[in-house]
Design an enzyme around this catalytic site. Structure first.
Site: not given
Ligand code: NI
Lengths: 212, 212
Positions: A40, A109, A138
């Protein structure tokens, strides 16, 4: 190993790794037994993610574990990853499939049943569902208290795809996520920020095995 | 039209477009006569840039003008753009060439002679050189006063690639940039934020023609 068999899924983020480099965290987590690794590293330039991705490709290939790249199809292709994970505001799953081919793993997602159905329709191989629990990160949908294991159950019932729960998951609550119907759990801090990432990955694996 | 023939190059940024939508700005700029359009839109999600990129592809194709996508090779491929523009912290130019093919236009940002030489070595088709002048835009190398026309001249002398100056350029100073050896000039606000983007594009075109 395909997504239906993933129990524990490490998502990397060097900024949440207690000062350690991501490659070291991944190496430890692989020895602790994670089933998949996602590059990520939100906020880092593409060139850095590319260099890191090439190292993670070596480490994960040696361990026989799939490497997934967050967000970017081009980066996934450039580091010869096994697939890509796309958020709701990323490029469509169909584009990833077209660019990466039938063998690639495409994750999407989803935090609602309609999003999950749309992702299944678009050809996703697995769903990342969350944030399951409240999280300080976040980069998952902003629901203050998380969608909870109930939403995981609703989505797992609604679509015929493996669900990986993500968001605020650790060894203490992972069992509830798999009990709700998730095939596996994805974690960031529970492993990356742990005092001993290898032990944390091993403990998570043990809990999720128990949770099934 | 290939990069050696580009005189005026519009870089889009809706957040700097005086409340107008980028598609409207591009349509006006095309009618004013820009030679190339770059989809930039920093800070907007990939999915939005994808949807916008498809509209810009239609508009630019109708006008016979190349469309370049900033940063992302996957997005460039997804909208069937003519090429991609890469910064120093983006994926390497060689990766773009491999993914997009020999016919694609690959541009690279360079603010120094060594960066320019490396880009030429990596197979770039043109260079974006800047920031030439001081600019409020934060997405060009942070040199308070700009690298100036002198650097444009040094880079144009050092490498055998068309140079497009960028950063703080408007109709008032564009002539000095092409006089220094740039093939063309790239602008954001000078067109996007102008009272009349079509007229601003036409004026810039006139000045740059004169500057050669
Ligand atoms: Ni491919």
């Amino acid at each position: 190993m395909n997504p239906t068999e993933w129990r524990t899924y490490l998502v990397t983020q060097e900024s949440r790794s207690a000062g350690r480099e991501t490659a070291a965290v991944v190496e430890a987590a692989l020895s602790g037994g994670v089933d998949a690794v996602q590059l990520r590293e939100k906020g880092r330039p593409a060139r850095e993610r590319y260099e890191l991705g090439r190292r993670l490709r070596d480490l994960t290939a040696d361990a026989g574990v799939p490497l997934i790249v967050n967000d970017r199809i081009d980066l996934a292709a450039a580091v010869d990853a096994d697939g890509v994970h796309l958020g709701q505001s990323d490029l469509p799953a169909e584009i990833a499939r077209g660019r990466l081919g039938d063998e690639a793993i495409v994750g999407v997602s989803a935090s609602t049943v309609p999003e999950a159905r749309a992702a299944a329709e678009a050809g996703a191989d697995y769903l990342g569902v969350g944030a399951v629990y409240r999280t300080g990160t976040k980069d998952v949908p902003d629901e203050t208290n998380g969608v909870g294991p109930e939403r995981v159950a609703a989505i797992a019932d609604a679509v015929d795809l493996p669900v990986v729960g993500i968001g605020g998951i650790d060894a203490g609550n992972a069992g509830a996520v798999t009990a709700a119907g998730a095939a596996g759990v994805a974690v960031v801090s529970a492993v990356t920020a742990a005092a001993d990432p290898r032990a944390a990955a091993a403990e998570l694996r043990e809990v999720v095995g128990d949770g099934r």
